[in-house]
Write a protein that holds these residues in place. Structure first.
Motif, PDB file in Angstrom:
ATOM      1  N   HIS A 298      10.212  -1.369  -5.647  1.00  5.56           N
ATOM      2  CA  HIS A 298       9.381  -2.131  -6.587  1.00  5.56           C
ATOM      3  C   HIS A 298       8.072  -1.372  -6.783  1.00  5.56           C
ATOM      4  CE1 HIS A 298       6.212  -5.549  -6.901  1.00  5.56           C
ATOM      5  NE2 HIS A 298       6.508  -5.084  -8.111  1.00  5.56           N
ATOM      6  N   LEU A 299       7.844  -0.913  -8.001  1.00 12.12           N
ATOM      7  CA  LEU A 299       6.647  -0.143  -8.351  1.00 12.12           C
ATOM      8  C   LEU A 299       5.788  -0.965  -9.302  1.00 12.12           C
ATOM      9  CD1 LEU A 299       5.199   2.695  -8.206  1.00 12.12           C
ATOM     10  CD2 LEU A 299       6.453   3.240 -10.313  1.00 12.12           C
ATOM     11  N   THR A 300       4.514  -1.105  -8.981  1.00 12.06           N
ATOM     12  CA  THR A 300       3.628  -1.858  -9.869  1.00 12.06           C
ATOM     13  C   THR A 300       3.408  -1.101 -11.173  1.00 12.06           C
ATOM     14  OG1 THR A 300       1.720  -0.872  -8.732  1.00 12.06           O
ATOM     15  CG2 THR A 300       2.439  -3.059  -8.017  1.00 12.06           C
ATOM     16  N   ARG A 301       3.056  -1.842 -12.219  1.00 12.54           N
ATOM     17  CA  ARG A 301       2.891  -1.251 -13.549  1.00 12.54           C
ATOM     18  C   ARG A 301       1.885  -0.103 -13.542  1.00 12.54           C
ATOM     19  NH1 ARG A 301       3.715  -2.511 -19.275  1.00 12.54           N
ATOM     20  NH2 ARG A 301       2.848  -0.697 -20.317  1.00 12.54           N
ATOM     21  N   ASP A 302       0.868  -0.190 -12.685  1.00 14.99           N
ATOM     22  CA  ASP A 302      -0.135   0.881 -12.655  1.00 14.99           C
ATOM     23  C   ASP A 302       0.290   2.078 -11.809  1.00 14.99           C
ATOM     24  OD1 ASP A 302      -0.410  -0.027 -10.054  1.00 14.99           O
ATOM     25  OD2 ASP A 302      -2.453  -0.800 -10.314  1.00 14.99           O
ATOM     26  N   HIS A 303       1.489   2.019 -11.225  1.00 15.51           N
ATOM     27  CA  HIS A 303       2.070   3.120 -10.440  1.00 15.51           C
ATOM     28  C   HIS A 303       1.337   3.378  -9.126  1.00 15.51           C
ATOM     29  CE1 HIS A 303       4.732   4.766 -13.723  1.00 15.51           C
ATOM     30  NE2 HIS A 303       3.878   4.048 -14.434  1.00 15.51           N
ATOM     31  N   LYS A 304       0.475   2.497  -8.711  1.00 10.57           N
ATOM     32  CA  LYS A 304      -0.344   2.756  -7.529  1.00 10.57           C
ATOM     33  C   LYS A 304       0.237   2.174  -6.239  1.00 10.57           C
ATOM     34  CE  LYS A 304      -4.622   2.858 -10.270  1.00 10.57           C
ATOM     35  NZ  LYS A 304      -4.852   4.298 -10.189  1.00 10.57           N
ATOM     36  N   GLN A 305       1.198   1.270  -6.331  1.00 13.59           N
ATOM     37  CA  GLN A 305       1.796   0.698  -5.125  1.00 13.59           C
ATOM     38  C   GLN A 305       3.315   0.649  -5.267  1.00 13.59           C
ATOM     39  OE1 GLN A 305       1.918  -3.658  -3.795  1.00 13.59           O
ATOM     40  NE2 GLN A 305       0.265  -2.857  -2.505  1.00 13.59           N
ATOM     41  N   LEU A 306       3.988   1.087  -4.205  1.00 15.81           N
ATOM     42  CA  LEU A 306       5.449   1.076  -4.155  1.00 15.81           C
ATOM     43  C   LEU A 306       5.889   0.321  -2.905  1.00 15.81           C
ATOM     44  CD1 LEU A 306       8.221   2.128  -5.229  1.00 15.81           C
ATOM     45  CD2 LEU A 306       7.890   4.121  -3.753  1.00 15.81           C
ATOM     46  N   ARG A 307       6.689  -0.720  -3.106  1.00 18.50           N
ATOM     47  CA  ARG A 307       7.254  -1.477  -1.998  1.00 18.50           C
ATOM     48  C   ARG A 307       8.757  -1.229  -1.939  1.00 18.50           C
ATOM     49  NH1 ARG A 307       6.610  -7.492  -1.814  1.00 18.50           N
ATOM     50  NH2 ARG A 307       7.548  -7.367  -3.887  1.00 18.50           N
ATOM     51  N   LEU A 308       9.267  -1.024  -0.721  1.00 18.64           N
ATOM     52  CA  LEU A 308      10.706  -0.940  -0.515  1.00 18.64           C
ATOM     53  C   LEU A 308      11.185  -2.274   0.026  1.00 18.64           C
ATOM     54  CD1 LEU A 308      13.272   0.853  -0.518  1.00 18.64           C
ATOM     55  CD2 LEU A 308      12.784   1.320   1.893  1.00 18.64           C
ATOM     56  N   ASN A 315      23.655 -11.994   5.813  1.00 20.14           N
ATOM     57  CA  ASN A 315      22.940 -13.125   6.408  1.00 20.14           C
ATOM     58  C   ASN A 315      21.845 -13.687   5.513  1.00 20.14           C
ATOM     59  OD1 ASN A 315      24.459 -12.863   8.796  1.00 20.14           O
ATOM     60  ND2 ASN A 315      23.060 -11.272   9.546  1.00 20.14           N
ATOM     61  N   GLY A 316      21.577 -13.027   4.407  1.00 16.39           N
ATOM     62  CA  GLY A 316      20.524 -13.466   3.511  1.00 16.39           C
ATOM     63  C   GLY A 316      19.157 -13.000   4.000  1.00 16.39           C
ATOM     64  N   GLY A 317      18.176 -13.136   3.147  1.00 13.82           N
ATOM     65  CA  GLY A 317      16.820 -12.764   3.531  1.00 13.82           C
ATOM     66  C   GLY A 317      16.379 -11.460   2.889  1.00 13.82           C
ATOM     67  N   ARG A 318      15.062 -11.311   2.804  1.00 13.11           N
ATOM     68  CA  ARG A 318      14.447 -10.121   2.211  1.00 13.11           C
ATOM     69  C   ARG A 318      13.284  -9.683   3.088  1.00 13.11           C
ATOM     70  NH1 ARG A 318      11.085 -11.086  -3.085  1.00 13.11           N
ATOM     71  NH2 ARG A 318       9.473 -11.495  -1.519  1.00 13.11           N
ATOM     72  N   GLU A 319      13.215  -8.388   3.353  1.00 15.50           N
ATOM     73  CA  GLU A 319      12.116  -7.819   4.113  1.00 15.50           C
ATOM     74  C   GLU A 319      11.449  -6.715   3.296  1.00 15.50           C
ATOM     75  OE1 GLU A 319      13.470  -8.004   8.710  1.00 15.50           O
ATOM     76  OE2 GLU A 319      14.563  -6.567   7.457  1.00 15.50           O
ATOM     77  N   VAL A 320      10.237  -6.342   3.697  1.00 14.67           N
ATOM     78  CA  VAL A 320       9.515  -5.245   3.060  1.00 14.67           C
ATOM     79  C   VAL A 320       9.157  -4.234   4.151  1.00 14.67           C
ATOM     80  CG1 VAL A 320       7.600  -4.569   1.576  1.00 14.67           C
ATOM     81  CG2 VAL A 320       8.577  -6.863   1.373  1.00 14.67           C
ATOM     82  N   PRO A 321      10.069  -3.357   4.500  1.00 14.29           N
ATOM     83  CA  PRO A 321       9.802  -2.429   5.604  1.00 14.29           C
ATOM     84  C   PRO A 321       8.737  -1.377   5.292  1.00 14.29           C
ATOM     85  CG  PRO A 321      11.929  -1.958   4.608  1.00 14.29           C
ATOM     86  CD  PRO A 321      11.454  -3.235   4.013  1.00 14.29           C
ATOM     87  N   ILE A 322       8.544  -1.047   4.007  1.00 12.69           N
ATOM     88  CA  ILE A 322       7.588   0.014   3.656  1.00 12.69           C
ATOM     89  C   ILE A 322       6.792  -0.388   2.429  1.00 12.69           C
ATOM     90  CG2 ILE A 322       7.387   2.374   2.747  1.00 12.69           C
ATOM     91  CD1 ILE A 322       9.667   3.212   4.467  1.00 12.69           C
ATOM     92  N   THR A 323       5.490  -0.125   2.486  1.00 12.87           N
ATOM     93  CA  THR A 323       4.625  -0.212   1.320  1.00 12.87           C
ATOM     94  C   THR A 323       3.787   1.062   1.270  1.00 12.87           C
ATOM     95  OG1 THR A 323       4.477  -2.626   1.425  1.00 12.87           O
ATOM     96  CG2 THR A 323       2.790  -1.479   0.154  1.00 12.87           C
ATOM     97  N   ASP A 324       3.872   1.787   0.170  1.00 17.06           N
ATOM     98  CA  ASP A 324       3.066   2.992  -0.040  1.00 17.06           C
ATOM     99  C   ASP A 324       2.074   2.735  -1.161  1.00 17.06           C
ATOM    100  OD1 ASP A 324       3.873   4.745   1.891  1.00 17.06           O
ATOM    101  OD2 ASP A 324       5.354   5.790   0.655  1.00 17.06           O
ATOM    102  N   SER A 325       0.915   3.364  -1.070  1.00 16.10           N
ATOM    103  CA  SER A 325      -0.079   3.234  -2.137  1.00 16.10           C
ATOM    104  C   SER A 325      -0.787   4.564  -2.338  1.00 16.10           C
ATOM    105  CB  SER A 325      -1.099   2.137  -1.806  1.00 16.10           C
ATOM    106  OG  SER A 325      -1.782   2.441  -0.598  1.00 16.10           O
ATOM    107  N   ASP A 326      -1.390   4.719  -3.509  1.00 11.64           N
ATOM    108  CA  ASP A 326      -2.097   5.950  -3.848  1.00 11.64           C
ATOM    109  C   ASP A 326      -3.184   5.610  -4.861  1.00 11.64           C
ATOM    110  OD1 ASP A 326      -1.593   9.162  -3.657  1.00 11.64           O
ATOM    111  OD2 ASP A 326      -2.375   8.634  -5.642  1.00 11.64           O
TER     112      ASP A 326
END
Length: 729
Positions: A298-308, A315-326
């Motif tokens: 998931h990349l924000t419109r401004d390209h400054k943050q990327l979440r995996l 089993n269901g569920g969602r996690e966010v193991p990585i968040t990168d920013s620039d």
């Protein structure tokens, strides 16, 4: 083993150092000069490498199409002789002999999916007619009733084929028993399993992936209803035809996108809750090794943050193991690599340290596997048998591409390839072998199968090309020079074979210039193919010196260097090119009054910029398919470097070359295809209009209906450039 680049000595302004001639002069048996006929209308320099090469899932063998014969072959990894799977004269549809442009086989080699009549559409989509070949019976059956479909692919188990037709996704059994429509709402505005044009700037048009076991398909659906359409006009028929496609300019709406997972047996789709804003992007989707986990970027419109995002489909569920920013932007890569096991571990690359490096995510922790002031280019793959990661990197040289190895558990980084040049590997699924391709700027590609355990290799295709034996070829010579503020840049010269340093030579410069790009590479062929490289050698043969360079924002120099371009596209491309001119003027054999330049696309922008805002240092330039006004260019492609026009009006105004048309000096040729789906032909028309209003003389050649690459008229493009430089330089 090659040392790092030599450090040039400093002079009062600039200094240069020749790195090395990467190969001795190729003494041809015949003294035949290159001609445009030879380059563009003959196969003298054809390098018939195997195509459509696929490893078998067990890594024991590979299948491919022999380019010269058209035969479909299987070759064991251990170097034994290849066996025939399908003779070209047996590839028949009735009485019509077909030519395979791609072929993939089921794991047991019982079925093959064969692509024929492949073509790229006017809006840049690959499509073709596909057939299912049953080896036991030797029969062919047309897929989708012989309709032209897009991005067909066999399932990992070889039992099914999925494909896109009319913006809907389908699944068919290879035995022909059934075909199921995964979606039915595709059309002009809804795209299923295929990206609309505006979303394809992330480097993909195919928008679906099989799960590792072939029981599920993850796919994108894009709704482009609110995206403006851009018309391309075909003027060559009896009546003009308007072709419209969705093309979001900077600051405009792009397609809303979501990700679904289709269950083959249940024939049902569940849509994932990614929680993203509709103005954001979902540029990549990857399966975990066992098919339990699905990863969505998931990349924000401004390209400054990327979440995996990691979805547990069992089993269901969602996690966010990585968040990168620039602070500027984040580049999207294909480096995500799922690791074996049930925990959903993976490899990831990030520039969070300032340079792109490899990280391993395991047990909730992210650990670096590589580090230092050098950049990883891409992950090649994982060798499970030795628990190691193979990757490309700019560790020892910016102009070469070497393969390196690091243990999965961390440890010493080892360079695996030795010869200077460009190495490209296709790792087998078991990590035991690699199809290893190698070339240099002066030596065409050789393909070998390499055993990673002992380093032994067998040649799959050599580079015995007739043209290399028969024609005189000026050689590429790599150099470095230093800018006035102390930055060392890479470049190369191609000089006449009979070069005499006591004479004066006109120079033709070439560059591309976009952040993170690279044209100064020790590889056979260049950014736009070997014909362009051969044309450079041809022009050297005509008495010119070719000079190419990469500026300080190009690849391998770290994220801070790339970020220099943020907010003002092309600034250092122009400034460093002018430093290159100053360097050229220090060379006694350069005719300072006869320096020219040419470029394509981003390089086309650079050519026009050098003749306006960078004047008066070049006598003549050719600008092919130039970007001129970024406010009307693709949202994805520009906003990462510039922000939106509302956020950065001054930056967009400074980049717009229509605002400096009155500063044109020297001879300028504009070339563009009217069917350019990437950089609008309107850019060139609008720039021409600005030049006319400023009473500036220029030249222009228009290619009716040609796309961005002008592949249908390459001979004419380069013949025209030859004449233009001969007349004006």
């Amino acid at each position: 083993m090659r040392d790092k680049h030599l450090k040039p000595s400093r002079g009062p302004l600039l200094a240069a150092a020749a790195l090395a001639l990467l190969a001795p002069a190729l003494a041809p048996a015949a003294e035949r000069p290159l001609t445009l006929d030879t380059i563009f209308d003959s196969d003298a320099f054809a390098n018939p490498l195997p195509k459509s090469l696929h490893w078998r899932r067990d890594g024991a063998a590979m299948t491919y199409i022999d380019t010269e014969s058209g035969a479909l072959l299987s070759r064991p990894a251990n170097g034994d002789q290849a066996t025939l799977l399908l003779a070209p004269d047996k590839l028949l549809d009735g009485d019509r002999v077909l030519t395979a442009t791609d072929a993939s086989w089921s794991p047991d080699l019982a079925f093959a999916l064969i692509e024929t009549n492949a073509r790229v559409t006017w809006d840049g989509v690959r499509e073709g007619t596909y057939y299912i070949y049953t080896r036991d019976s030797g029969t062919l059956r047309a897929l989708a009733d012989g309709n032209t479909v897009r991005y067909a692919e066999l399932s990992p188990d070889g039992r099914r084929v999925a494909y896109v037709w009319d913006n809907n996704l389908y699944v068919a059994q290879v035995d022909g028993v059934s075909t199921v429509a995964v979606t039915s709402d595709g059309g002009e505005h809804i795209f299923n399993g295929i990206f609309d044009y505006g979303s394809s700037e992330f480097g993909q048009r195919k928008a679906w992936h099989w799960s590792p076991d072939g029981t599920q398909i993850a796919f994108w659906q894009l709704d482009a209803s609110d995206v403006p359409t851009f018309p391309l006009i075909d003027e060559l028929g009896d009546y003009s035809e308007v072709r419209r496609f969705h093309y979001p300019n900077t600051g405009e709406r792009h397609a809303n996108n979501r990700v679904g997972v289709y269950d083959i047996e249940q024939r049902s789709t569940r849509w994932l809750d990614t929680g993203h804003d509709t103005d954001d992007y979902l540029p990549r989707v990857d399966w975990g090794r066992g098919g339990r986990f699905l990863f969505v970027q998931h990349l924000t419109r401004d390209h400054k943050q990327l979440r995996l995002l990691r979805f547990d489909l069992v089993n269901g569920g969602r996690e966010v193991p990585i968040t990168d920013s620039d602070p500027a932007w984040i580049d999207i890569t294909d480096d995500f690599t799922a690791l074996a096991g049930t925990r959903g571990d993976f490899l990831w690359t990030s520039e969070r340290s300032g340079y792109r490096h490899i990280y391993r995510y395991s047990g909730g922790r992210l650990s670096p596997l590589t580090g230092g002031d050098w950049s990883v280019d891409a992950i090649v793959g994982v060798a499970a048998s030795e628990r190691a990661v193979y990757f490309y990197a700019k560790k020892d040289s910016l102009i070469d591409q070497h393969v390196y190895r690091v243990p999965l558990g961390g440890g010493e980084v080892t360079r695996v390839t030795e010869q200077p040049g460009w190495h490209e590997w296709q790792l087998s699924p078991d990590g035991g072998h690699a199809v290893a391709t190698h070339s240099t700027a002066n030596r065409p590609r050789v393909v070998r199968v390499r055993n990673l355990a002992d380093g032994a290799s067998e040649t799959l295709a050599d580079n015995r090309i007739a043209g290399m034996r028969d024609y005189i070829l000026p050689q590429t010579e790599f150099i470095q020079f230093e800018t006035g503020d102390g930055v060392t840049l890479n470049g190369y010269f191609i000089k006449p074979v009979d070069f005499d340093p006591a004479k004066k030579y006109p120079v033709i410069g070439y560059a591309y210039g976009n952040a993170g790009s690279q044209i100064v590479v020790n590889r056979w062929g260049t950014q736009r193919g070997p014909n362009q490289d051969l044309w450079h050698r041809y022009m050297a043969q005509q008495g010119y010196v070719i000079f190419a360079m990469d500026n300080r924002t190009t690849t391998g120099r770290g994220k801070a260097a790339k970020n220099l371009t943020y907010g003002h596209y092309g600034k250092y491309a122009v400034l460093d090119e002018l430093q290159g001119v100053e360097y050229l003027k220090t060379l006694p054999w350069v005719d300072k009054e006869r320096i020219g330049f040419w470029g394509w696309s981003g390089g086309g922008y650079l050519a026009a910029a050098l003749m306006t805002k960078g004047a008066p240092h070049f006598k003549a330039a050719v600008s092919v398919a130039p970007v001129i006004d970024l406010t009307r260019y693709q949202a994805v492609g520009v906003e990462r470097w510039m922000g939106t026009p509302e956020e950065n009006p001054e930056g967009y105004a400074a980049v717009n070359l229509m605002n400096v048309a009155d500063r044109l000096q020297g001879k300028l040729l504009l070339m563009h295809g009217t069917g350019d789906e990437n950089v609008k032909f309107a850019f060139t028309l609008q720039f021409a209009d600005a030049l006319i209003k400023a009473n500036k003389q220029f030249d222009m050649v228009v290619y009716p209906n040609s796309r961005h690459t002008i592949t249908d008229a390459r001979r004419h493009v380069f013949s025209t450039m030859t004449r233009y430089f001969n007349d004006n330089l």
